[in-house]
Design an enzyme around this catalytic site. Structure first.
Site, PDB file in Angstrom:
ATOM      1  N   SER A 160       0.838  -1.200   0.000  1.00  0.00           N
ATOM      2  CA  SER A 160       0.000   0.000   0.000  1.00  0.00           C
ATOM      3  C   SER A 160       0.876   1.254   0.000  1.00  0.00           C
ATOM      4  O   SER A 160       1.665   1.441  -0.921  1.00  0.00           O
ATOM      5  CB  SER A 160      -0.961  -0.063   1.203  1.00  0.00           C
ATOM      6  N   ASP A 236     -10.193  -5.633  -2.756  1.00  0.00           N
ATOM      7  CA  ASP A 236      -9.504  -4.607  -1.966  1.00  0.00           C
ATOM      8  C   ASP A 236     -10.382  -3.359  -1.935  1.00  0.00           C
ATOM      9  O   ASP A 236     -10.711  -2.786  -2.985  1.00  0.00           O
ATOM     10  CB  ASP A 236      -8.163  -4.305  -2.656  1.00  0.00           C
ATOM     11  N   HIS A 269      -7.382  -5.996   1.273  1.00  0.00           N
ATOM     12  CA  HIS A 269      -6.191  -5.141   1.408  1.00  0.00           C
ATOM     13  C   HIS A 269      -5.317  -5.571   2.584  1.00  0.00           C
ATOM     14  O   HIS A 269      -4.322  -4.939   2.868  1.00  0.00           O
ATOM     15  CB  HIS A 269      -6.653  -3.692   1.622  1.00  0.00           C
TER      16      HIS A 269
HETATM   17  N1  LIG Z   1      -8.229   3.041   8.617  1.00  0.00           N
HETATM   18  C1  LIG Z   1      -8.073   1.657   8.689  1.00  0.00           C
HETATM   19  C2  LIG Z   1      -7.337   1.077   7.512  1.00  0.00           C
HETATM   20  C3  LIG Z   1      -5.874   1.204   7.568  1.00  0.00           C
HETATM   21  C4  LIG Z   1      -5.244   0.120   6.719  1.00  0.00           C
HETATM   22  O1  LIG Z   1      -5.904  -0.668   6.042  1.00  0.00           O
HETATM   23  N2  LIG Z   1      -3.939   0.037   6.784  1.00  0.00           N
HETATM   24  C5  LIG Z   1      -3.270  -0.987   6.052  1.00  0.00           C
HETATM   25  C6  LIG Z   1      -2.180  -0.363   5.220  1.00  0.00           C
HETATM   26  S1  LIG Z   1      -2.850   0.842   4.116  1.00  0.00           S
HETATM   27  C7  LIG Z   1      -2.641  -1.981   7.000  1.00  0.00           C
HETATM   28  O2  LIG Z   1      -1.710  -2.675   6.647  1.00  0.00           O
HETATM   29  N3  LIG Z   1      -3.152  -2.053   8.223  1.00  0.00           N
HETATM   30  C8  LIG Z   1      -2.602  -2.898   9.243  1.00  0.00           C
HETATM   31  C9  LIG Z   1      -3.186  -4.255   9.272  1.00  0.00           C
HETATM   32  O3  LIG Z   1      -3.998  -4.618   8.411  1.00  0.00           O
HETATM   33  O4  LIG Z   1      -2.795  -4.996  10.168  1.00  0.00           O
HETATM   34  C10 LIG Z   1      -7.439   1.289  10.010  1.00  0.00           C
HETATM   35  O5  LIG Z   1      -6.878   2.152  10.686  1.00  0.00           O
HETATM   36  O6  LIG Z   1      -7.491   0.113  10.337  1.00  0.00           O
END
Ligand SMILES: N[C@@H](CCC(=O)N[C@@H](CS)C(=O)NCC(=O)O)C(=O)O
Length: 291
Positions: A160, A236, A269
């Site tokens: 991402s 996603d 995602h």
């Molecule tokens: N706003 C949401 C989405 C954030 C999100 O999807 N972040 C992705 C990267 S863009 C991620 O890798 N989150 C950590 C995870 O899934 O453990 C949140 O804070 O959970």
């Protein structure tokens, strides 16, 4: 206990926060005073068992929004294969921490946890938000000085916002990185809301300065020397509005840059998606790093 990293006299102080035995190697977390960032920064390093007797190649992983140096190490399931393949995994944090800028933690897609791997030029961010230079210049030195790694053999990947960071790092530094790949990267940040928000805030309103951090722009001027693997889930939630892998692929095809864009129905995602395709990425990087 076997010492899995070597602190040399020339290396600035590296503080070990914790170390954990993992697939015969070590997953460690460290903190150092960063010259570029001007604040303490944390990072993770997985050293495979081979690092006990030789200098191993380095694969850096850049994480996405809201993540930190632990996210990949805990959720991606990469250490088992990295241990077999004999590659070190380096996981930086996603932004500086420890500032007290107004509103710095009000948004999950800007400020803390959202450095976007750029060197900010706008106030107040410019002093500390120097993630591009940190990732591409300072951290590799810190890793080379502090651990049993071969700095001549480096590759980079990410997810991402981190996929964007990996593509930009490789396209701007093709001699430094032997290979690059990404999971669901933000491929055209100058053309999506996340990128517009981050680049306006960090780089200002002159859009000409944004192009140096847009993979779709960069690939048209300086293609990378080997094929770029991109995995993308078709379920996603950010695909349509934010990621635009089709724009990157189109730009790459135009200049003859080999890209393998793999689209996966049903995948989202998250790290379940990342885990699923991790082995393919590690094997490709290992092939380049052991060549
Ligand atoms: N706003 C949401 C989405 C954030 C999100 O999807 N972040 C992705 C990267 S863009 C991620 O890798 N989150 C950590 C995870 O899934 O453990 C949140 O804070 O959970």
């Amino acid at each position: 206990m076997a010492q899995s990293y070597v602190q040399t006299a020339a290396a600035p102080a590296l503080e070990t926060l914790s170390r954990h035995r993992c697939f015969g190697g070590w997953q460690g977390y460290y903190r150092h005073q960063s010259r570029e960032i001007g604040l303490p920064m944390r990072f993770g390093v997985y050293l495979p068992p081979q690092a006990e007797t030789e200098r191993v190649p380095v694969l850096t992983y850049l994480a996405g929004l809201t993540c930190n140096e632990e996210t990949f190490a805990i959720k991606a399931g990469a250490q088992r294969l990295a241990s077999e393949l004999g590659i070190a995994l380096v996981t930086p944090d996603t932004s500086p921490r420890g500032t007290d800028f107004p509103g710095q933690a009000d948004n999950w897609d800007f400020g803390i946890g959202a450095g976007f791997y750029v060197d900010a030029t706008e106030q107040p961010w410019a002093k500390h938000w120097r993630m591009y230079s940190y990732i591409n210049h300072e951290l590799p030195e810190v890793i080379a000085n502090g651990f049993s790694v071969d700095p001549e053999r480096q590759s980079i990947f990410g997810h991402s916002m981190g996929g964007h960071g990996a593509l930009v790092s490789a396209l701007r530094n093709p001699k430094r990185y032997r290979s690059v790949s990404a999971f669901a990267p933000i491929c055209a940040p100058t053309q999506c809301p996340w990128g517009n928000k981050a680049f306006s805030g960090y780089l200002g309103s002159d859009k000409a300065s944004w192009r140096a951090y847009d993979a779709t722009e960069l690939v048209q001027n300086q293609p990378f020397h080997s094929e770029i693997l991109i995995d993308q889930g078709l379920d996603d939630e950010f695909l349509t509005e934010q990621l635009h892998p089709n724009l990157f692929e189109k730009a790459a095809v135009k200049v003859g840059q080999p890209v393998e864009l793999r689209l996966h129905p049903g995948y989202s995602h998250n790290y379940y998606f990342i885990q699923t395709f991790m082995a393919d990425h590690l094997k490709r990087h290992a092939a380049a790093l052991h060549r």
